[in-house]
Design a protein around this motif. Structure first.
Motif, PDB file in Angstrom:
ATOM      1  N   GLU A 132      26.527  45.746  45.758  1.00  0.00           N
ATOM      2  CA  GLU A 132      26.876  44.324  45.799  1.00  0.00           C
ATOM      3  C   GLU A 132      28.331  44.109  45.389  1.00  0.00           C
ATOM      4  O   GLU A 132      28.761  44.537  44.318  1.00  0.00           O
ATOM      5  N   GLU A 133      29.092  43.446  46.258  1.00  0.00           N
ATOM      6  CA  GLU A 133      30.466  43.080  45.916  1.00  0.00           C
ATOM      7  C   GLU A 133      30.418  41.865  45.005  1.00  0.00           C
ATOM      8  O   GLU A 133      29.512  41.043  45.094  1.00  0.00           O
ATOM      9  N   ARG A 134      31.395  41.758  44.117  1.00  0.00           N
ATOM     10  CA  ARG A 134      31.411  40.686  43.119  1.00  0.00           C
ATOM     11  C   ARG A 134      32.762  39.998  43.082  1.00  0.00           C
ATOM     12  O   ARG A 134      33.785  40.625  43.327  1.00  0.00           O
ATOM     13  N   PRO A 135      32.772  38.729  42.687  1.00  0.00           N
ATOM     14  CA  PRO A 135      34.048  38.041  42.474  1.00  0.00           C
ATOM     15  C   PRO A 135      34.643  38.470  41.136  1.00  0.00           C
ATOM     16  O   PRO A 135      33.930  38.922  40.246  1.00  0.00           O
ATOM     17  N   TYR A 136      35.937  38.338  41.012  1.00  0.00           N
ATOM     18  CA  TYR A 136      36.626  38.630  39.759  1.00  0.00           C
ATOM     19  C   TYR A 136      37.087  37.299  39.198  1.00  0.00           C
ATOM     20  O   TYR A 136      38.104  36.758  39.590  1.00  0.00           O
ATOM     21  N   LYS A 137      36.290  36.751  38.315  1.00  0.00           N
ATOM     22  CA  LYS A 137      36.604  35.442  37.739  1.00  0.00           C
ATOM     23  C   LYS A 137      37.177  35.621  36.343  1.00  0.00           C
ATOM     24  O   LYS A 137      36.776  36.522  35.617  1.00  0.00           O
ATOM     25  N   THR A 138      38.109  34.746  36.018  1.00  0.00           N
ATOM     26  CA  THR A 138      38.701  34.762  34.693  1.00  0.00           C
ATOM     27  C   THR A 138      38.644  33.366  34.100  1.00  0.00           C
ATOM     28  O   THR A 138      38.449  32.386  34.809  1.00  0.00           O
ATOM     29  N   ASN A 139      38.811  33.302  32.810  1.00  0.00           N
ATOM     30  CA  ASN A 139      38.898  32.012  32.132  1.00  0.00           C
ATOM     31  C   ASN A 139      40.365  31.618  32.079  1.00  0.00           C
ATOM     32  O   ASN A 139      41.139  32.242  31.370  1.00  0.00           O
ATOM     33  N   GLY A 140      40.751  30.621  32.835  1.00  0.00           N
ATOM     34  CA  GLY A 140      42.139  30.183  32.829  1.00  0.00           C
ATOM     35  C   GLY A 140      42.911  30.739  34.004  1.00  0.00           C
ATOM     36  O   GLY A 140      42.361  31.343  34.916  1.00  0.00           O
ATOM     37  N   VAL A 141      44.204  30.558  33.950  1.00  0.00           N
ATOM     38  CA  VAL A 141      45.082  30.893  35.066  1.00  0.00           C
ATOM     39  C   VAL A 141      45.500  32.356  35.046  1.00  0.00           C
ATOM     40  O   VAL A 141      45.588  33.008  36.060  1.00  0.00           O
ATOM     41  N   VAL A 142      45.760  32.899  33.859  1.00  0.00           N
ATOM     42  CA  VAL A 142      46.278  34.255  33.744  1.00  0.00           C
ATOM     43  C   VAL A 142      45.135  35.255  33.868  1.00  0.00           C
ATOM     44  O   VAL A 142      44.042  35.031  33.364  1.00  0.00           O
ATOM     45  N   VAL A 143      45.401  36.351  34.550  1.00  0.00           N
ATOM     46  CA  VAL A 143      44.384  37.365  34.800  1.00  0.00           C
ATOM     47  C   VAL A 143      44.330  38.354  33.639  1.00  0.00           C
ATOM     48  O   VAL A 143      45.271  39.081  33.391  1.00  0.00           O
ATOM     49  N   TYR A 144      43.208  38.350  32.935  1.00  0.00           N
ATOM     50  CA  TYR A 144      42.954  39.328  31.887  1.00  0.00           C
ATOM     51  C   TYR A 144      41.626  40.008  32.197  1.00  0.00           C
ATOM     52  O   TYR A 144      40.671  39.347  32.587  1.00  0.00           O
TER      53      TYR A 144
END
Length: 177
Positions: free
Chosen positions: A13-25
């Motif tokens: 299963e492919e997944r989204p890469y979600k973050t909290n906020g604008v900057v990618v951590y």
């Protein structure tokens, strides 16, 4: 005293890469949470009980007093994690050094990943952020094992998806197949 195990095949299963906020951590991203909450529970109790807490380096960004983008790494403890750009044996401007090069990736064919034997090649996430072209994203290994940015324009909504290739560490003395 530990050995890192990297999944041979990416998860189906492919997944989204979600973050909290604008900057990618990577820390606390949807992929980080998935690996340490859901994925780990798919492993046998024996494996779960023998996975070592591993300290991995992740990147944090900030704007310096001079207005420049600065990259800093810091350690986080995880049971399961994604591989970094550095661990692939790669270096690049605007990519912080997250760990050290892994011998396994000296053969560039090891970059390519599939969900199963004979399946189509898949893209898979690294834990390293991508900065460029006035947007933030995350590095992925694309087709033909080429590192590229992924999930860039729709990262916060999580509509861009890639596969996940989990890694974790166990004690060297553990005998598993």
């Amino acid at each position: 005293g530990n050995t890192m195990l990297l999944r041979k095949y990416v998860l189906e299963e492919e997944r989204p890469y979600k973050t909290n906020g604008v900057v990618v951590y990577y820390e606390d991203s949807s992929i980080d949470k998935f690996l340490n909450n859901e994925y780990i529970k798919t492993l046998s109790n024996f494996i779960q009980d023998n996975i070592a807490n591993t300290q991995v380096l992740v990147t944090k960004t900030f704007i310096s007093d001079e207005g420049n983008l600065e990259l800093k790494t810091y350690p986080i403890d995880r049971k399961a994690f994604s591989i970094s750009y550095t661990e692939l044996g790669l270096e690049r401007i605007l990519v912080a050094k997250e760990g050290k090069s892994l011998e396994y990736f000296e053969n560039k064919k090891s970059y390519s990943a599939y969900a199963y034997e004979g399946g189509e090649e898949r893209t898979w996430y690294l834990r390293t952020p991508y900065f460029g072209n006035s947007f933030d994203g995350v590095w992925v290994i694309g087709f033909d094992g080429t590192p590229t940015q992924g999930g860039v324009s729709t990262l916060s909504e999580g509509s861009a998806k890639s596969s996940v290739r989990p890694a974790f560490c166990v004690n060297n003395s553990l005998l598993i197949e």
